[in-house]
Design an enzyme around this catalytic site. Structure first.
Site, PDB file in Angstrom:
ATOM      1  N   TYR A 104      -2.118   0.021   5.139  1.00 52.49           N
ATOM      2  CA  TYR A 104      -1.632   1.157   4.366  1.00 52.49           C
ATOM      3  C   TYR A 104      -1.015   2.193   5.287  1.00 52.49           C
ATOM      4  O   TYR A 104      -1.605   2.566   6.300  1.00 52.49           O
ATOM      5  CB  TYR A 104      -2.775   1.769   3.550  1.00 52.49           C
ATOM      6  CG  TYR A 104      -3.215   0.823   2.471  1.00 52.49           C
ATOM      7  CD1 TYR A 104      -2.640   0.867   1.214  1.00 52.49           C
ATOM      8  CD2 TYR A 104      -4.158  -0.171   2.731  1.00 52.49           C
ATOM      9  CE1 TYR A 104      -3.001  -0.035   0.236  1.00 52.49           C
ATOM     10  CE2 TYR A 104      -4.524  -1.079   1.758  1.00 52.49           C
ATOM     11  CZ  TYR A 104      -3.941  -1.006   0.510  1.00 52.49           C
ATOM     12  OH  TYR A 104      -4.295  -1.903  -0.448  1.00 52.49           O
ATOM     13  N   ILE A 105       0.176   2.643   4.917  1.00 49.06           N
ATOM     14  CA  ILE A 105       0.862   3.693   5.650  1.00 49.06           C
ATOM     15  C   ILE A 105       0.355   5.031   5.096  1.00 49.06           C
ATOM     16  O   ILE A 105       0.385   5.244   3.876  1.00 49.06           O
ATOM     17  CB  ILE A 105       2.390   3.564   5.485  1.00 49.06           C
ATOM     18  CG1 ILE A 105       2.867   2.226   6.090  1.00 49.06           C
ATOM     19  CG2 ILE A 105       3.101   4.752   6.134  1.00 49.06           C
ATOM     20  CD1 ILE A 105       4.320   1.892   5.833  1.00 49.06           C
TER      21      ILE A 105
END
Length: 154
Positions: A29-30
């Site tokens: 996840y960014i």
């Protein structure tokens, strides 16, 4: 506009095993400002970038795009939070729906979740005998939160 309506459950026992083929997933996840979730996922020889809005009831906006695997690998290594989500996903047809059973590995090992996408938030479900407690509204079980607060640390 794409909308995902999803229900999430814990599983009971192992009677689901052998009912579907498993695929290895690796995803990260960014970081965002909590208005959206940005996921990078590699499944076999395919990769995807997914943007999801906040969950309201059982629904949220979802936009998913195929990307080159090499780009996904670089994003995982340089842009995504640690630890990654590692799991095997099994797809099982039951009651006219496709259930996705996620058997987590790594820091989330021991967690097994069943998810099903539905067409309406009020859709009545015929639950297979291997379905247990519903956890759709428990944000601890969101993959994006399992990165920040892994199952092994509960």
């Amino acid at each position: 506009m794409a909308k995902e309506i999803e229900r999430k459950y814990l599983t009971i026992g192992d009677s689901w095993r052998g009912l579907g083929q498993g695929s290895v997933y690796r995803q990260g996840y960014i970081p965002t400002q909590d208005k959206a979730t940005v996921r990078v996922r590699i499944v076999g020889d395919k990769a995807y970038l997914t943007i999801k809005g906040p969950t309201v009831q059982y629904s949220r906006l979802e936009f998913e795009y195929p990307i080159p695997v090499q780009d996904a690998q670089e994003m995982l290594e340089t842009l995504c939070q640690r630890p990654f989500i590692e799991k095997i996903r099994y797809k099982i047809e039951s009651g006219g729906l496709i259930w996705e059973i996620d058997e987590f590995d790594g820091v989330n090992k021991g967690l097994i979740l069943a998810e099903v996408e539905v067409s309406d938030e009020n859709q009545q479900l015929e639950l297979p005998d291997w379905i247990g407690e519903e956890v759709s509204h428990d944000s601890r079980y969101f993959n994006s939160n399992l990165v920040k607060h892994p199952f092994s640390q509960w």
